[in-house]
Design an enzyme around this catalytic site. Structure first.
Site, PDB file in Angstrom:
ATOM      1  CE  LYS A  22      -1.896   1.702   4.096  1.00  0.00           C
ATOM      2  NZ  LYS A  22      -1.566   3.137   4.218  1.00  0.00           N
ATOM      3  CG  ASN A  23       2.384   2.649   3.572  1.00  0.00           C
ATOM      4  OD1 ASN A  23       1.197   2.891   3.347  1.00  0.00           O
ATOM      5  ND2 ASN A  23       2.872   2.521   4.807  1.00  0.00           N
ATOM      6  CB  CYS A 116      -5.220   6.641  10.795  1.00  0.00           C
ATOM      7  SG  CYS A 116      -5.474   5.125   9.928  1.00  0.00           S
ATOM      8  NE  ARG A 121      -0.405  10.223  10.334  1.00  0.00           N
ATOM      9  CZ  ARG A 121      -0.683   9.122   9.653  1.00  0.00           C
ATOM     10  NH1 ARG A 121      -1.876   8.596   9.720  1.00  0.00           N
ATOM     11  NH2 ARG A 121       0.238   8.538   8.903  1.00  0.00           N
ATOM     12  N   PRO A 122       1.041  16.577  11.633  1.00  0.00           N
ATOM     13  CG  PRO A 122       2.781  17.629  12.765  1.00  0.00           C
ATOM     14  CD  PRO A 122       1.878  16.448  12.831  1.00  0.00           C
ATOM     15  CB  ILE A 123       1.615  18.529   6.233  1.00  0.00           C
ATOM     16  CG1 ILE A 123       0.682  19.751   6.328  1.00  0.00           C
ATOM     17  CG2 ILE A 123       0.814  17.259   6.155  1.00  0.00           C
ATOM     18  CD1 ILE A 123      -0.094  20.005   5.057  1.00  0.00           C
ATOM     19  CG  ASP A 308       2.205   1.470   9.626  1.00  0.00           C
ATOM     20  OD1 ASP A 308       1.748   2.353  10.375  1.00  0.00           O
ATOM     21  OD2 ASP A 308       2.471   1.675   8.429  1.00  0.00           O
ATOM     22  NE  ARG A 400      -7.367   4.520   5.396  1.00  0.00           N
ATOM     23  CZ  ARG A 400      -6.431   4.876   6.291  1.00  0.00           C
ATOM     24  NH1 ARG A 400      -6.738   4.930   7.565  1.00  0.00           N
ATOM     25  NH2 ARG A 400      -5.228   5.199   5.912  1.00  0.00           N
TER      26      ARG A 400
HETATM   27  C1  UD1 Z   1       3.830   6.825   6.502  1.00  0.00           C
HETATM   28  C2  UD1 Z   1       2.999   5.596   6.264  1.00  0.00           C
HETATM   29  C3  UD1 Z   1       2.388   5.110   7.561  1.00  0.00           C
HETATM   30  C4  UD1 Z   1       3.462   4.926   8.627  1.00  0.00           C
HETATM   31  C5  UD1 Z   1       4.351   6.155   8.740  1.00  0.00           C
HETATM   32  C6  UD1 Z   1       5.540   5.938   9.646  1.00  0.00           C
HETATM   33  C7  UD1 Z   1       2.217   5.895   4.003  1.00  0.00           C
HETATM   34  C8  UD1 Z   1       1.071   6.124   3.092  1.00  0.00           C
HETATM   35  N1  UD1 Z   1       1.958   5.904   5.294  1.00  0.00           N
HETATM   36  O1  UD1 Z   1       2.949   7.835   6.994  1.00  0.00           O
HETATM   37  O2  UD1 Z   1       1.730   3.868   7.292  1.00  0.00           O
HETATM   38  O3  UD1 Z   1       2.854   4.672   9.862  1.00  0.00           O
HETATM   39  O4  UD1 Z   1       4.861   6.532   7.457  1.00  0.00           O
HETATM   40  O5  UD1 Z   1       6.282   4.859   9.236  1.00  0.00           O
HETATM   41  O6  UD1 Z   1       3.321   5.646   3.565  1.00  0.00           O
HETATM   42  N2  UD1 Z   1       5.548  14.556  11.050  1.00  0.00           N
HETATM   43  C9  UD1 Z   1       5.673  15.879  11.368  1.00  0.00           C
HETATM   44  N3  UD1 Z   1       5.638  16.792  10.359  1.00  0.00           N
HETATM   45  C10 UD1 Z   1       5.501  16.440   9.050  1.00  0.00           C
HETATM   46  C11 UD1 Z   1       5.399  15.065   8.722  1.00  0.00           C
HETATM   47  C12 UD1 Z   1       5.415  14.151   9.751  1.00  0.00           C
HETATM   48  O7  UD1 Z   1       5.788  16.238  12.531  1.00  0.00           O
HETATM   49  O8  UD1 Z   1       5.487  17.313   8.171  1.00  0.00           O
HETATM   50  C13 UD1 Z   1       5.546  13.554  12.141  1.00  0.00           C
HETATM   51  C14 UD1 Z   1       4.200  12.822  12.204  1.00  0.00           C
HETATM   52  O9  UD1 Z   1       3.260  13.558  12.956  1.00  0.00           O
HETATM   53  C15 UD1 Z   1       4.589  11.539  12.874  1.00  0.00           C
HETATM   54  C16 UD1 Z   1       5.994  11.268  12.321  1.00  0.00           C
HETATM   55  O10 UD1 Z   1       6.465  12.520  11.841  1.00  0.00           O
HETATM   56  O11 UD1 Z   1       4.654  11.677  14.252  1.00  0.00           O
HETATM   57  C17 UD1 Z   1       6.035  10.242  11.197  1.00  0.00           C
HETATM   58  O12 UD1 Z   1       5.252  10.666  10.125  1.00  0.00           O
HETATM   59  P1  UD1 Z   1       5.596  10.286   8.619  1.00  0.00           P
HETATM   60  O13 UD1 Z   1       6.859   9.504   8.561  1.00  0.00           O
HETATM   61  O14 UD1 Z   1       5.483  11.516   7.805  1.00  0.00           O
HETATM   62  O15 UD1 Z   1       4.395   9.317   8.284  1.00  0.00           O
HETATM   63  P2  UD1 Z   1       3.426   9.356   7.040  1.00  0.00           P
HETATM   64  O16 UD1 Z   1       4.180   9.661   5.808  1.00  0.00           O
HETATM   65  O17 UD1 Z   1       2.224  10.153   7.379  1.00  0.00           O
END
Ligand code: UD1
Length: 420
Positions: A22-23, A116, A121-123, A308, A400
């Site tokens: 999926k990822n 989820c 989960r900030p960006i 995960d 999902r």
């Molecule tokens: C991806 C995976 C998800 C997995 C996660 C961690 C996909 C579609 N999803 O999610 O299944 O659980 O990696 O292995 O690939 N963070 C920030 N700021 C940001 C981005 C992230 O603070 O801009 C924090 C998040 O809140 C979280 C951590 O970083 O605490 C990890 O997030 P991230 O590695 O970005 O996970 P995803 O890409 O959302």
């Protein structure tokens, strides 16, 4: 809201093939926005998140045909760079379309993504990186307006190796002017898969799987058709089935796995006493008592133990004699499944980001609710070993990410049905 009805007690045995990742599939589908041609992608799992990504790409103007696990995307007619809010909110991964759309059109408008409920989960890392590449970002009423008439390569250091931010900026770098260097990036196998796909469409990306990724920006004319690409096997789905076998003290064979990707999960399962043998194209797990609790299990970015797999592993450990200590370091608020597991008789104490799990002799069937994808998998796993009937509500969360989990577990001998 659909549910799984499970009657526990059957010992799993037999063989199944693991779905495609999926990822990996999600960022690869997003990458097809970059080349205005056809891409043929194999082994894409038939799951809800993929359907959402397809809906978004269709909305943007892509022509897509999907037959079983093969997807053909023709993105020559993509004309719009606005992702509607109702689609954006369905899935967090939709944010990675930003990098690709900026590369192709120099402009994008999206709302904040959904996904989820596993804590904030900030960006910020995505946006910070894009700003460094010359993107002008404005946030108004929950929408992000981004514009970069001249997307520029940049040298970007991540505060944390975010998977999504790494992917987003890799995608942005492909059609940027000049070189993009990404440092302290995520090293997950899915990042390597994205690199391989991008290079197959004519991009120049190096270093995925290490701390630093280098992308040499190219012109859209340099990109080409992708005749065929097969996504890697889903290591989390594989790990879920292994743990499902372990909780029933079963013996299963999984086909379509990459051993190296599985190692962080296998190492911990071996520590519990599960017997695991790795072969060229399959993996076998056999679990028999006595099994041993884990003094310390910490989730970490790859090659650490994957967050995960935290919930599924917790479900298994509730049945292992002794005390296991599990610490979640990647996400906040990812222990909601513990309360539901306790309704089934598990002995779990949560202290901040640590769970203390005392193995119990038996779990008991109950009505429980899945509130995210992996929590749902964990509850199904617990139900396989519980006495009597369990109803796991919230099957849409599980759908999902897992393709036909009820069918796969049934093949292995479980009594499970999905009720819509
Ligand atoms: C991806 C995976 C998800 C997995 C996660 C961690 C996909 C579609 N999803 O999610 O299944 O659980 O990696 O292995 O690939 N963070 C920030 N700021 C940001 C981005 C992230 O603070 O801009 C924090 C998040 O809140 C979280 C951590 O970083 O605490 C990890 O997030 P991230 O590695 O970005 O996970 P995803 O890409 O959302």
């Amino acid at each position: 809201m659909g549910a799984y009805h499970i009657i526990g007690g059957n010992i799993l045995s037999g063989e199944i093939k693991v779905q495609g990742s999926k990822n990996s599939s999600l960022p690869i589908l997003a990458a097809t926005v970059l080349n205005p041609y056809k891409s043929t992608i194999y082994d894409v799992p038939d799951i809800k998140d993929i359907s959402i990504m397809i809906d978004i790409l269709r909305f943007l103007g892509a022509k897509i045909s999907r037959k079983a696990n093969t997807i053909v995307i023709d993105s020559s007619n993509i004309k719009t760079w606005e992702v509607p809010e109702y689609l954006m909110r369905k899935m967090r991964s939709s944010i990675i379309l930003m990098g690709a759309l900026l590369g192709r059109f120099g402009e994008v408008r999206v709302s904040y993504p959904g996904g989820c409920e596993i804590g904030p989960r900030p960006i910020d890392l995505h946006l910070k990186g894009l700003a460094q590449m010359g993107v002008n970002l404005q946030e108004r009423h929950g929408f992000i307006f981004a514009e970069a008439k001249n997307l520029m390569g940049a040298d970007i250091h991540f505060d944390f190796p975010s998977v999504g931010a790494t992917e987003n900026l890799m995608l942005a770098g492909v059609l940027a002017k000049g070189d993009t260097i990404l440092r302290n990036v995520a090293k997950e196998p899915e990042i390597v898969d994205l690199q391989n796909f991008l290079n197959k469409m004519g991009a120049d990306v190096k270093g995925a799987g290490t701390d630093t990724i280098k992308i040499r920006g190219c012109n859209i004319r340099d990109l080409n058709v992708v005749e065929d690409y097969t996504v890697i096997p889903d290591r989390i789905a594989a790990g879920t089935y292994l743990v499902a076998a372990a909780i029933t003290r079963g013996d299963v064979i999984l086909k379509n796995v990459v051993m190296e990707h599985m190692e962080p999960i296998l190492a911990k399962l071996r520590e519990t006493g599960c017997k695991i043998s790795c072969h060229d194209d399959f993996i076998q797990l056999s679990a028999q008592n006595p099994l041993y609790s884990l003094d310390s299990l910490r989730t970490l970015p790859y090659p650490g133990f994957p967050t995960d797999m935290q919930a599924p592993m917790m479900a298994f450990l509730t049945t292992v004699d002794g005390t296991s200590i599990l610490t979640e370091t990647v996400f906040e608020n990812r222990f909601k499944h513990a309360e539901e597991l306790k309704r089934m008789g598990a002995n779990i104490t949560i202290n901040g980001n640590t769970a203390i799990i005392k193995g119990v002799k038996k779990l008991t069937g109950a009505k429980v609710e899945a509130n995210d994808l992996r929590a749902g998998a964990a509850l199904i796993i617990a139900a396989l070993a519980a006495e009597g009937k369990t109803c796991v509500e919230g099957s849409t969360h599980v759908e999902r990410g897992y393709e036909n989990i009820e069918g796969n577990l049934s093949r292995l001998g479980a009594k499970i049905v999905k009720i819509d």
